[in-house]
Design a protein around this motif. Structure first.
Motif, PDB file in Angstrom:
ATOM      1  N   ASP A  52      35.736 -26.208   1.356  1.00  0.00           N
ATOM      2  CA  ASP A  52      35.112 -26.976   0.275  1.00  0.00           C
ATOM      3  C   ASP A  52      33.621 -26.669   0.211  1.00  0.00           C
ATOM      4  OD1 ASP A  52      37.383 -28.063  -0.733  1.00  0.00           O
ATOM      5  OD2 ASP A  52      37.168 -30.003   0.287  1.00  0.00           O
ATOM      6  N   SER A  53      33.310 -25.504  -0.262  1.00  0.00           N
ATOM      7  CA  SER A  53      31.936 -25.015  -0.328  1.00  0.00           C
ATOM      8  C   SER A  53      31.933 -23.875  -1.336  1.00  0.00           C
ATOM      9  CB  SER A  53      31.511 -24.473   1.041  1.00  0.00           C
ATOM     10  OG  SER A  53      32.345 -23.371   1.403  1.00  0.00           O
ATOM     11  N   GLN A  54      30.759 -23.466  -1.752  1.00  0.00           N
ATOM     12  CA  GLN A  54      30.699 -22.332  -2.679  1.00  0.00           C
ATOM     13  C   GLN A  54      31.383 -21.117  -2.063  1.00  0.00           C
ATOM     14  OE1 GLN A  54      29.974 -22.496  -5.712  1.00  0.00           O
ATOM     15  NE2 GLN A  54      28.161 -23.739  -6.165  1.00  0.00           N
TER      16      GLN A  54
ATOM     17  N   PHE B 221      35.241 -21.654  -2.110  1.00  0.00           N
ATOM     18  CA  PHE B 221      35.770 -21.495  -3.467  1.00  0.00           C
ATOM     19  C   PHE B 221      35.758 -20.015  -3.874  1.00  0.00           C
ATOM     20  CE2 PHE B 221      35.275 -25.948  -5.636  1.00  0.00           C
ATOM     21  CZ  PHE B 221      35.865 -26.540  -4.529  1.00  0.00           C
TER      22      PHE B 221
END
Lengths: 381, 381, 381
Positions: free
Chosen positions: A45-47, A50
């Motif tokens: 759950d982070s850039q 993703f």
């Protein structure tokens, strides 16, 4: 990679983790944190997470933006070797320059990275690792300086070596006293270190301020004399560093000192001080700025960060890299996020009339690999 | 310039280089570096260089984004005077406030800048240059403080003078001890400086911490008493400064000290610490933030940088300038890049519904010149 | 608020100013400056002021972007209570966590905030205010440490308390010596403080470095043992702080110290060091980053600032808040600017293919309130 795209010279990366790794290990390689994800969170759950789902899932035969569980399951099915080969092939790197100075047993070697990627691989020699190898082999404190110089020269005599690297930012910070230590202080410090390391499997990690500075200044001179640029870790990194102390501006005095002798200094990563690194590349002819690592971490925001670097950095002094470590995903992401950010930035500038199409193409070519080919004369491929 | 565009008050610039200059000199005026471009690079390969080709080429009769060689050749054909006149006319500045404290012989004077531009020019008095003039004329150390005060008052008595400037950031850093020195220390330091300067053509550059602080605090008081705002170099500049030491936040204590006496403090440039400068303009009623120099250097990214300044800075405290130096291109670029960034930012805010069209127009007017007219009461034109 | 929008947990705000306030007071609550607006300027001429006119005017029955005078007049007509109710209702907050440690008499209490908003309100206990209450009630210096611990435990025993807050950034800076002081030093410092406060209406403000550190480390332990996260003021704030000294990176050593004991550390605001705060949330499992205050101040640029935070911060560690203080407008703005920035950022990422629509929805949910519900176990509503 389209054939009209500029070739990517990855002037700074690491080896892939050897063997099969479980979901927990995959997650831990998506973060600079050395802790488990806090309850209720996932490192996906982070850039960066993703971006893995968006860009790497299709390489492994999944739809874009596949879910985390699905992605991990598919990765497990394929196995590390096949996933690694697919992701490295997708990255389309022209050549990989591998810093192999970090706990090497669990990572693929330079030669293995060449095998897996099917691309030439070169080696970046980490100064502190050379010093630790010298200490591990014992010897008298009085001979440390000479033994280090000899070993460094020996390591660098291999044609596969293209550059040097310092992690003094991690060990001490970049705000070190900017002068080489007296030889007598080196002998004393070497004595303490050798005693602390005696009877252990390897040397204790090099943490002495005196020795770190000695090793750095020795390396800087060796680099100048042997066409080996000196890379510095600056900016973000793992939990063990103090971010304020790795602001690349701390290297200002060092840069002035080594300018005349001809050391080429590469400021890796830099984020969130990347505008500072770009400034140094602007005013010092021997300073270069790298955009590796940060583009991976910021994912969807890569174009903005790259654009911030290009505000002040001369276009002939900016270097693409992946700084990928451990996971084959990171090589592919580094390549694809850079390509897309560079292309997006160029298209925007062309649309606004600021750059010509030829300008955009030329800048992309320089940053992708042209600058690295000029900077690293020993690249030879 | 369209007639409905706000007038531009350039509250901080320098003189143009006198006479014909060759291609090498043009390049060297496109960078803050004091070195030659590294082999294989050109100072035109930067946001600033691309902006010159885009915006200045048409003024000299070339197509937009003409090549570097073509541009330099055309410039040579026209000669410095004609190129200068054309570019200054294109800039469309309402008035130029010229800091003439830098090695002046090679630069056009304030009066010559007025002639070349056809616009009124005003003068900004550099405190350190006044001190150096005092030292160059000799005299006893015990009389230095009085001689400096007298000379400063004399220089500022001319109606063309509208402001003061300090380059203590360059000479020392902005992290100076925030108090005026004792008079006895001033006498001692002046004695050393005068001895070091004796028998030379001019004074040695002022580098004494004590004297720099004395000169600064004297100037701050003189400015308060004579409606002369005090400009500070902060942020990016040439190779001789240490960027960390010119973070405008270092002026926090100084700002508190001079608040009651009424000194108006102008934070020039600021980049990459422009958000810091904007914060100071936000909390201190007598602090102002300038967007000169940085917009030129970042070229195609000017709107983002301006927008970052306008995040926290009150719209009534932000000042346009060009900080152009040496090259007539830089006056035109400073004007055109600001106009475009301001207009683009306003249009975006209006399109998003955040600002009314009238808001956008009013903010543009304030930053372009309205704020400067309020800040510099002696502008008088 | 559309019903499909994520609920907003305002984990950090303050009370509204009690009673009617005049135009001057409204302006003064739109800035961190403690001075009057300089002649010729208005505190409405800022991103925040423009945002008030854009978003709050319609709530009070005016057209969007109504003028400042019109807005102030309408506000006066309605009266504080009605304007407050309307703006708080428009904010649509699910729950308010109120730091009531600031000069409380002029601000609504936690209970009054619940009444006015019609939403549950919780309390955040400011450590320094507890210490000042202990000092105000006198007692021997030798008993200060125990009295503080007892009083803190007592305050926190109320079920309405959900977290702690430190303003050591304001009082001292975050660059404090990172260790709890010796008890003997606490006794000495308490003695000095109690003597200085004796005979006054309340205690002198807590400014002793020793006591501030004692109070902080005591609070950190109490928080760990009682599931009360510890909020820190970092980054921008009013004129009394030194911005350089509230860079959240100064907390690096403190974060390492309290990691094992389980203190959850919340880095409030952070701007312009918000990328630094995001880095800490990235590497430390017990560090969290907040986007309150800054989004209000930067108004039209809120999406960029939020996006910069989300470059490095894990999506499960970012927290919405308003940090509203004094003016009901600021609760509504905090909510609406966050919602819009988050939605805009998500839409852009989805359009670019970087995130799925489900990803965007999930991240918005986490930041809006999901993360706060996980972080604050005592929220209970």
């Amino acid at each position: 990679m389209r054939t009209d795209e500029p070739e990517l010279v990855d002037h700074h990366c690491h080896g892939i983790r050897r063997g099969e790794i479980d979901a927990r290990a995959v997650g831990s390689l998506l973060t600079e944190s050395d802790s488990s994800p806090p309850p209720g969170t996932s490192f996906f759950d982070s850039q960066l997470g993703f971006a893995v789902r968006r860009w790497c899932a299709p390489v492994l035969g999944l739809p874009e933006r596949a879910g985390e569980a699905e992605y991990l399951e598919r990765r497990r099915e394929l196995g590390s070797a096949e996933a690694g080969r697919a992701l490295l092939a997708a990255a389309g790197l022209a050549v990989l320059c591998v810093d192999d100075g970090f706990p090497a047993a669990e990572l693929l070697t330079v030669a293995e990275m060449a095998d897996l990627s099917g691309r030439p691989a070169r080696r970046v020699v980490r100064l502190e690792a050379v010093a630790e190898a010298v200490a591990a082999s014992g010897g008298p404190a009085a001979g440390f300086a000479e033994a280090f110089a000899r070993r460094l020269a020996h390591e660098c005599s291999s044609p596969e070596v293209v550059g040097l690297k310092s992690v003094i930012g991690y060990r001490l910070g970049l705000d070190f006293e900017a002068c080489p230590p007296e030889l007598s202080a080196v002998v004393t410090a070497a004595g303490e270190w050798l005693r602390a390391s005696a009877g252990k499997a390897g040397a204790a990690p090099l943490r002495s301020e005196v020795l770190l500075r000695h090793v750095l200044y020795t390396g800087a001179r060796h680099g100048a004399e042997n066409a080996l640029p000196l890379q510095f870790h600056t900016g973000l990194g793992d939990t063990s560093l103090h971010l304020r102390r790795v602001d690349p501006l701390h290297l200002t005095a060092f840069l002035r000192q080594v300018q005349q002798q001809g050391t080429q200094v590469v400021l890796l990563h830099g984020y969130p001080y990347h505008r500072h690194a770009a400034y140094l590349a602007h005013v010092f002819p021997h300073a270069w700025v790298d955009v590796g690592l940060s583009l991976n971490y910021v994912g969807a925001s890569a174009q903005r960060v790259l654009s911030e670097v290009l505000e002040l950095a001369p276009f002939g002094k900016v270097l693409f890299s992946t700084d990928a470590y451990g996971l084959p995903e990171l090589y592919h992401l580094g390549a694809v996020l850079f390509r897309r950010a560079m292309a997006g930035l160029g298209e925007e500038a062309v649309r606004a009339g600021d750059w010509s199409a030829g300008d955009a193409e030329r800048v992309a070519h320089l940053v992708a690999g042209g600058n690295a080919r000029r900077l690293y004369p020993r690249l030879g491929c």
